[in-house]
Design a protein around this motif. Structure first.
Motif, PDB file in Angstrom:
ATOM      1  N   ALA A 177       0.834  -1.205   0.000  1.00  0.00           N
ATOM      2  CA  ALA A 177       0.000   0.000   0.000  1.00  0.00           C
ATOM      3  C   ALA A 177       0.868   1.255   0.000  1.00  0.00           C
ATOM      4  CB  ALA A 177      -0.928  -0.011   1.214  1.00  0.00           C
ATOM      5  N   GLU A 178       1.910   1.277   0.841  1.00  0.00           N
ATOM      6  CA  GLU A 178       2.808   2.435   0.916  1.00  0.00           C
ATOM      7  C   GLU A 178       3.531   2.664  -0.413  1.00  0.00           C
ATOM      8  OE1 GLU A 178       5.323   1.854   4.311  1.00  0.00           O
ATOM      9  OE2 GLU A 178       3.665   2.187   5.722  1.00  0.00           O
ATOM     10  N   ALA A 179       3.954   1.565  -1.059  1.00  0.00           N
ATOM     11  CA  ALA A 179       4.657   1.678  -2.345  1.00  0.00           C
ATOM     12  C   ALA A 179       3.744   2.279  -3.416  1.00  0.00           C
ATOM     13  CB  ALA A 179       5.155   0.306  -2.789  1.00  0.00           C
ATOM     14  N   CYS A 180       2.438   2.043  -3.259  1.00  0.00           N
ATOM     15  CA  CYS A 180       1.461   2.583  -4.214  1.00  0.00           C
ATOM     16  C   CYS A 180       0.913   3.937  -3.775  1.00  0.00           C
ATOM     17  CB  CYS A 180       0.306   1.597  -4.387  1.00  0.00           C
ATOM     18  SG  CYS A 180       0.773   0.096  -5.257  1.00  0.00           S
ATOM     19  N   GLY A 181       1.349   4.389  -2.605  1.00  0.00           N
ATOM     20  CA  GLY A 181       0.855   5.675  -2.101  1.00  0.00           C
ATOM     21  C   GLY A 181      -0.614   5.636  -1.727  1.00  0.00           C
ATOM     22  N   MET A 182      -1.057   4.505  -1.178  1.00  0.00           N
ATOM     23  CA  MET A 182      -2.469   4.330  -0.830  1.00  0.00           C
ATOM     24  C   MET A 182      -2.590   3.861   0.615  1.00  0.00           C
ATOM     25  SD  MET A 182      -3.378   2.030  -4.197  1.00  0.00           S
ATOM     26  CE  MET A 182      -5.145   2.011  -4.139  1.00  0.00           C
ATOM     27  N   PRO A 183      -3.702   4.191   1.298  1.00  0.00           N
ATOM     28  CA  PRO A 183      -3.956   3.577   2.603  1.00  0.00           C
ATOM     29  C   PRO A 183      -4.137   2.064   2.422  1.00  0.00           C
ATOM     30  CG  PRO A 183      -5.426   5.451   2.220  1.00  0.00           C
ATOM     31  CD  PRO A 183      -4.750   5.152   0.923  1.00  0.00           C
ATOM     32  N   ALA A 184      -3.824   1.304   3.448  1.00  0.00           N
ATOM     33  CA  ALA A 184      -3.889  -0.161   3.346  1.00  0.00           C
ATOM     34  C   ALA A 184      -5.301  -0.639   2.969  1.00  0.00           C
ATOM     35  CB  ALA A 184      -3.442  -0.796   4.656  1.00  0.00           C
ATOM     36  N   THR A 186      -7.619   0.953   1.296  1.00  0.00           N
ATOM     37  CA  THR A 186      -7.902   1.302  -0.098  1.00  0.00           C
ATOM     38  C   THR A 186      -7.180   0.335  -1.035  1.00  0.00           C
ATOM     39  OG1 THR A 186      -8.105   3.615   0.543  1.00  0.00           O
ATOM     40  CG2 THR A 186      -7.815   3.178  -1.805  1.00  0.00           C
ATOM     41  N   PHE A 187      -5.931   0.012  -0.689  1.00  0.00           N
ATOM     42  CA  PHE A 187      -5.169  -0.947  -1.505  1.00  0.00           C
ATOM     43  C   PHE A 187      -5.875  -2.291  -1.528  1.00  0.00           C
ATOM     44  CE2 PHE A 187      -2.155  -4.351  -2.134  1.00  0.00           C
ATOM     45  CZ  PHE A 187      -1.406  -3.922  -3.222  1.00  0.00           C
ATOM     46  N   TYR A 188      -6.332  -2.734  -0.356  1.00  0.00           N
ATOM     47  CA  TYR A 188      -6.996  -4.042  -0.271  1.00  0.00           C
ATOM     48  C   TYR A 188      -8.279  -4.056  -1.115  1.00  0.00           C
ATOM     49  CZ  TYR A 188      -9.038  -8.289   1.556  1.00  0.00           C
ATOM     50  OH  TYR A 188      -9.582  -9.548   1.653  1.00  0.00           O
ATOM     51  N   SER A 189      -9.099  -2.991  -0.985  1.00  0.00           N
ATOM     52  CA  SER A 189     -10.347  -2.909  -1.767  1.00  0.00           C
ATOM     53  C   SER A 189     -10.049  -2.905  -3.260  1.00  0.00           C
ATOM     54  CB  SER A 189     -11.127  -1.638  -1.413  1.00  0.00           C
ATOM     55  OG  SER A 189     -11.482  -1.649  -0.060  1.00  0.00           O
ATOM     56  N   ALA A 190      -9.009  -2.157  -3.650  1.00  0.00           N
ATOM     57  CA  ALA A 190      -8.625  -2.102  -5.061  1.00  0.00           C
ATOM     58  C   ALA A 190      -8.139  -3.466  -5.531  1.00  0.00           C
ATOM     59  CB  ALA A 190      -7.540  -1.047  -5.267  1.00  0.00           C
ATOM     60  N   ALA A 191      -7.435  -4.182  -4.644  1.00  0.00           N
ATOM     61  CA  ALA A 191      -6.928  -5.511  -4.986  1.00  0.00           C
ATOM     62  C   ALA A 191      -8.080  -6.474  -5.249  1.00  0.00           C
ATOM     63  CB  ALA A 191      -6.036  -6.028  -3.863  1.00  0.00           C
ATOM     64  N   VAL A 192      -9.108  -6.405  -4.404  1.00  0.00           N
ATOM     65  CA  VAL A 192     -10.286  -7.282  -4.569  1.00  0.00           C
ATOM     66  C   VAL A 192     -10.951  -6.996  -5.920  1.00  0.00           C
ATOM     67  CG1 VAL A 192     -12.590  -7.805  -3.676  1.00  0.00           C
ATOM     68  CG2 VAL A 192     -10.658  -7.593  -2.098  1.00  0.00           C
ATOM     69  N   ARG A 193     -11.132  -5.698  -6.235  1.00  0.00           N
ATOM     70  CA  ARG A 193     -11.729  -5.322  -7.526  1.00  0.00           C
ATOM     71  C   ARG A 193     -10.852  -5.769  -8.688  1.00  0.00           C
ATOM     72  NH1 ARG A 193     -12.631  -0.429  -4.984  1.00  0.00           N
ATOM     73  NH2 ARG A 193     -11.012   0.588  -6.246  1.00  0.00           N
ATOM     74  N   PHE A 194      -9.541  -5.577  -8.529  1.00  0.00           N
ATOM     75  CA  PHE A 194      -8.566  -5.906  -9.568  1.00  0.00           C
ATOM     76  C   PHE A 194      -8.607  -7.413  -9.866  1.00  0.00           C
ATOM     77  CE2 PHE A 194      -4.139  -7.135 -10.640  1.00  0.00           C
ATOM     78  CZ  PHE A 194      -3.994  -6.422 -11.815  1.00  0.00           C
TER      79      PHE A 194
END
Length: 198
Positions: A177-184, A186-194
């Motif tokens: 999440a930090e490497a992508c500049g996102m809160p954890a 938000t990263f997780y939700s985006a990962a599920v969608r992805f």
């Protein structure tokens, strides 16, 4: 003293019709109180301020009963507070039967109470119908594929790589999440969608 109360449901609704009606009844601008809020309850700052100012013998004008509120039991209770506890008179401009200055005998009171009950029932019924129509409209729009809410932000360029590294357990969720500049979260939700798209 003569007062007036105005309520519009939202900031983009126009209160001119109510202001004109109060002006025609001789309510001075400084004695007009206005809330831009839903009529579902009476937790409204200007209404509360008005009630505090009312004294026995004062007169309150409102254009229509639904400007007072749209909850059946609450309208009944507020009417009681204004007329019995505060000792003020109320005149509903577009419903002459709801003028507590007239017919203070038993029959007049009975008729006014009856009309009030009917109109407050109609006001609440209309509020419920508005909600029902909104829900039906939203459901129909969703069925047509209309999306609500903010569109998702585009994923950062390194998302695919960081997602793969996280799923391969090479890095933690927090690191990805930090490497992508996102809160954890938000990263997780985006990962599920992805993952649903691959």
């Amino acid at each position: 003293m003569v007062y007036g109360y105005i309520r519009v449901s939202s900031t983009d609704q126009n209160e001119d019709r109510q202001r004109i009606a109060l002006f025609e009844k001789g309510v001075p601008p400084q004695n007009q109180y206005m809330d831009k809020q839903s009529g579902k309850d009476f937790n409204r700052p200007q209404y509360k301020k008005l009630v505090r100012r009312l004294k026995p013998g004062d007169l309150l004008y409102i254009l229509s009963i639904d400007r007072l509120g749209r909850d059946y039991a609450e309208i009944q209770e507020q009417w009681r507070v204004l007329t019995r506890e505060k000792g003020a008179d109320i005149c509903v401009i577009d419903m002459p039967l709801l003028d507590t200055r007239n017919g203070k005998d038993l029959m007049g009171t009975f008729i006014a109470d009856l009309v009030l009950q009917i109109l407050s029932f109609v006001a609440q019924n209309e509020r419920e119908n508005i909600h029902k129509r909104q829900a039906e409209g939203i459901a129909a729009a969703k069925a047509r594929g209309v999306r609500f809410g903010r569109p998702p932000r585009p994923l950062p360029d390194n998302f695919d790589r960081m997602h793969h590294a996280w799923r391969s357990k090479k890095i933690t969720l927090q690191q990805a999440a930090e490497a992508c500049g996102m809160p954890a979260g938000t990263f997780y939700s985006a990962a599920v969608r992805f993952e649903k798209t691959i």
